[in-house]
Write a protein that holds these residues in place. Structure first.
Motif, PDB file in Angstrom:
ATOM      1  N   THR A 265      34.069  40.269  38.118  1.00 56.90           N
ATOM      2  CA  THR A 265      34.971  40.473  36.986  1.00 56.90           C
ATOM      3  C   THR A 265      36.337  40.872  37.546  1.00 56.90           C
ATOM      4  O   THR A 265      36.466  41.195  38.734  1.00 56.90           O
ATOM      5  N   PRO A 266      37.383  40.866  36.701  1.00 58.39           N
ATOM      6  CA  PRO A 266      38.705  41.304  37.179  1.00 58.39           C
ATOM      7  C   PRO A 266      38.724  42.717  37.740  1.00 58.39           C
ATOM      8  O   PRO A 266      39.645  43.073  38.488  1.00 58.39           O
ATOM      9  N   ALA A 267      37.713  43.541  37.412  1.00 53.71           N
ATOM     10  CA  ALA A 267      37.652  44.901  37.965  1.00 53.71           C
ATOM     11  C   ALA A 267      37.575  44.891  39.481  1.00 53.71           C
ATOM     12  O   ALA A 267      37.956  45.864  40.139  1.00 53.71           O
ATOM     13  N   LEU A 268      37.092  43.775  40.045  1.00 52.67           N
ATOM     14  CA  LEU A 268      36.899  43.685  41.494  1.00 52.67           C
ATOM     15  C   LEU A 268      38.010  42.907  42.193  1.00 52.67           C
ATOM     16  O   LEU A 268      37.860  42.530  43.356  1.00 52.67           O
ATOM     17  N   ASP A 269      39.117  42.674  41.512  1.00 53.82           N
ATOM     18  CA  ASP A 269      40.185  41.838  42.083  1.00 53.82           C
ATOM     19  C   ASP A 269      40.742  42.388  43.389  1.00 53.82           C
ATOM     20  O   ASP A 269      41.258  41.639  44.214  1.00 53.82           O
ATOM     21  N   ALA A 270      40.676  43.696  43.592  1.00 51.00           N
ATOM     22  CA  ALA A 270      41.212  44.289  44.819  1.00 51.00           C
ATOM     23  C   ALA A 270      40.119  44.588  45.846  1.00 51.00           C
ATOM     24  O   ALA A 270      40.342  45.337  46.788  1.00 51.00           O
ATOM     25  N   MET A 271      38.930  44.007  45.666  1.00 50.82           N
ATOM     26  CA  MET A 271      37.787  44.324  46.514  1.00 50.82           C
ATOM     27  C   MET A 271      37.585  43.274  47.606  1.00 50.82           C
ATOM     28  O   MET A 271      37.675  42.077  47.360  1.00 50.82           O
ATOM     29  N   VAL A 272      37.315  43.759  48.819  1.00 54.14           N
ATOM     30  CA  VAL A 272      36.885  42.914  49.930  1.00 54.14           C
ATOM     31  C   VAL A 272      35.467  43.347  50.296  1.00 54.14           C
ATOM     32  O   VAL A 272      35.245  44.490  50.701  1.00 54.14           O
ATOM     33  N   VAL A 273      34.509  42.444  50.128  1.00 55.55           N
ATOM     34  CA  VAL A 273      33.103  42.733  50.412  1.00 55.55           C
ATOM     35  C   VAL A 273      32.754  42.237  51.811  1.00 55.55           C
ATOM     36  O   VAL A 273      33.035  41.089  52.160  1.00 55.55           O
ATOM     37  N   LEU A 274      32.167  43.098  52.608  1.00 59.11           N
ATOM     38  CA  LEU A 274      31.620  42.714  53.908  1.00 59.11           C
ATOM     39  C   LEU A 274      30.115  42.565  53.729  1.00 59.11           C
ATOM     40  O   LEU A 274      29.403  43.563  53.623  1.00 59.11           O
ATOM     41  N   ALA A 275      29.640  41.341  53.667  1.00 59.93           N
ATOM     42  CA  ALA A 275      28.231  41.107  53.358  1.00 59.93           C
ATOM     43  C   ALA A 275      27.599  40.188  54.394  1.00 59.93           C
ATOM     44  O   ALA A 275      28.252  39.251  54.874  1.00 59.93           O
ATOM     45  N   PRO A 276      26.324  40.409  54.754  1.00 66.38           N
ATOM     46  CA  PRO A 276      25.662  39.541  55.723  1.00 66.38           C
ATOM     47  C   PRO A 276      25.372  38.163  55.141  1.00 66.38           C
ATOM     48  O   PRO A 276      25.121  38.020  53.946  1.00 66.38           O
ATOM     49  N   ASP A 277      25.409  37.170  55.997  1.00 66.56           N
ATOM     50  CA  ASP A 277      25.042  35.813  55.602  1.00 66.56           C
ATOM     51  C   ASP A 277      23.547  35.787  55.277  1.00 66.56           C
ATOM     52  O   ASP A 277      22.740  36.339  56.027  1.00 66.56           O
ATOM     53  N   PRO A 278      23.151  35.168  54.173  1.00 69.10           N
ATOM     54  CA  PRO A 278      21.719  35.090  53.843  1.00 69.10           C
ATOM     55  C   PRO A 278      20.878  34.477  54.963  1.00 69.10           C
ATOM     56  O   PRO A 278      19.712  34.847  55.128  1.00 69.10           O
ATOM     57  N   GLN A 279      21.456  33.567  55.736  1.00 76.71           N
ATOM     58  CA  GLN A 279      20.709  32.993  56.853  1.00 76.71           C
ATOM     59  C   GLN A 279      20.441  34.035  57.932  1.00 76.71           C
ATOM     60  O   GLN A 279      19.395  34.000  58.597  1.00 76.71           O
ATOM     61  N   TRP A 280      21.371  34.959  58.118  1.00 82.15           N
ATOM     62  CA  TRP A 280      21.143  36.063  59.061  1.00 82.15           C
ATOM     63  C   TRP A 280      20.009  36.955  58.557  1.00 82.15           C
ATOM     64  O   TRP A 280      19.128  37.351  59.324  1.00 82.15           O
TER      65      TRP A 280
END
Length: 336
Positions: A265-280
């Motif tokens: 949603t627009p609430a997350l417009d300033a968010m950078v997510v560091l997430a693992p690749d599902p294949q990892w």
């Protein structure tokens, strides 16, 4: 700002990232940072506020993996009262004598999220609690704000110049209360934020907070899908850096099965997510992240080996983020 999700053992794979971010990267900067967490996320963010955070995060990982909740003969799980007692002891051993370090950090403002019951959920009992959570589930399915009839978000914040530090996100989405975090209620608030309904007992009548039963903050705010950009709280150039164990940012624990609420949603417009690749993730033991069901599916030694293997593999996440910071590659950035 750095949020930290609920999710129990899933948060273990973020240990190397936590050690790098708080022990090396942010240690080179001077700006204040708001740390917002629920459940294991609150435990992680409180650990970031300790002196020598790298060693503290290493201990958190060791202590969490070493936990044992062996059920009585003939039972599948340990009674909630015993789990709560053991967990309270773990927190006391971890933070005992060190709460002033957490609350007095010169740059980090800690915000611990818990869920306070209302109506049937105002007190915990054998019949009130299941009925209350049934009502909460039905109300939340109709509209997230309706969850506030059963549970309200309570934010326990580090001391500020004039009371608790301001809540660093908008609270118009859900009924919310704000309480000062202090030495008298720190252990209670953190334990409440980690108290999964039915697996642990609620924490009642936290010092300095409204009376009632308090449960896991992930119920109201599972993945910290909050209004970070509301009313300019981040300023013109602020970001929300979010080390997370998956790509979706789900609002509440009761929204896990409501796929339409998993979208950004627009609430997350300033968010950078560091997430693992599902294949990892597929390459981890049993092809998944650690989770609390492993306590029942594995014996202690097998579970500990699997979790240690997963946390060792997750050093790659920290190494790749550190390399990206040295040589930023915009091609690695994708829309949420």
């Amino acid at each position: 700002m750095i949020p930290a999700a609920a999710g129990g053992p899933k948060g273990l794979i973020l240990g190397p990232l936590d050690r790098f971010i708080f022990g090396e990267w942010l240690a080179q900067t001077r700006q204040p940072v708001d740390l917002v967490g629920a459940s294991i996320g609150a435990w992680r963010m409180a650990t970031a506020c300790l002196d020598a955070p790298v060693q503290a995060f290493e201990r958190l990982e060791r202590d969490y993996i070493a936990q044992r909740f062996d059920p009585p003969p003939g039972a599948r799980r340990m009674p909630a009262a015993q789990v709560s007692e053991r967990f309270a002891g773990s927190l006391q051993r971890f933070y005992g004598g060190r709460v002033p370090e957490v609350l007095g950090h010169s740059r980090y403002r800690l915000h611990v999220v818990a869920a306070r019951g209302r109506g049937l959920l105002a007190r915990e009992s054998r019949w009130r609690t299941p009925l209350g959570y049934l009502g909460a589930f039905a109300s939340n399915a109709m509209h997230r704000s309706a969850l506030g009839a059963w549970l309200e978000r309570v934010v326990f914040s580090s001391p500020g110049p004039d009371g608790p530090a301001p809540i660093p996100f908008g609270t118009g989405d859900l009924r919310t209360r704000h309480v000062a975090l202090n030495e008298a209620n720190f252990m209670q608030a953190l334990r409440a934020s980690c108290s999964i309904p039915f697996a642990l007992q609620a924490v009642h009548d936290i010092a300095g907070a409204p009376r009632g039963a308090y449960w896991d903050g992930g119920i109201t705010d599972y993945h910290m899908h909050l209004a970070y950009a509301d009313q300019g709280r981040l300023g013109d150039d602020g970001i929300v850096l979010y080390p997370h164990f998956q790509r979706a940012v789900i609002p509440g624990w009761l929204d896990k099965g409501l796929r339409w609420r998993h979208r950004p949603t627009p609430a997350l417009d300033a968010m950078v997510v560091l997430a693992p690749d599902p294949q990892w993730v597929a390459g981890l033991p049993r092809g998944k992240l650690p989770d609390r069901h492993d306590f029942m599916d594995y014996d202690h030694e097998t579970r500990a080996r699997a979790w240690n293997a997963a946390t060792s593999a997750s050093q790659q996440l920290a190494d790749e983020f550190a390399q990206w910071l040295r040589q930023p590659d915009p091609a690695r950035l994708h829309a949420l």
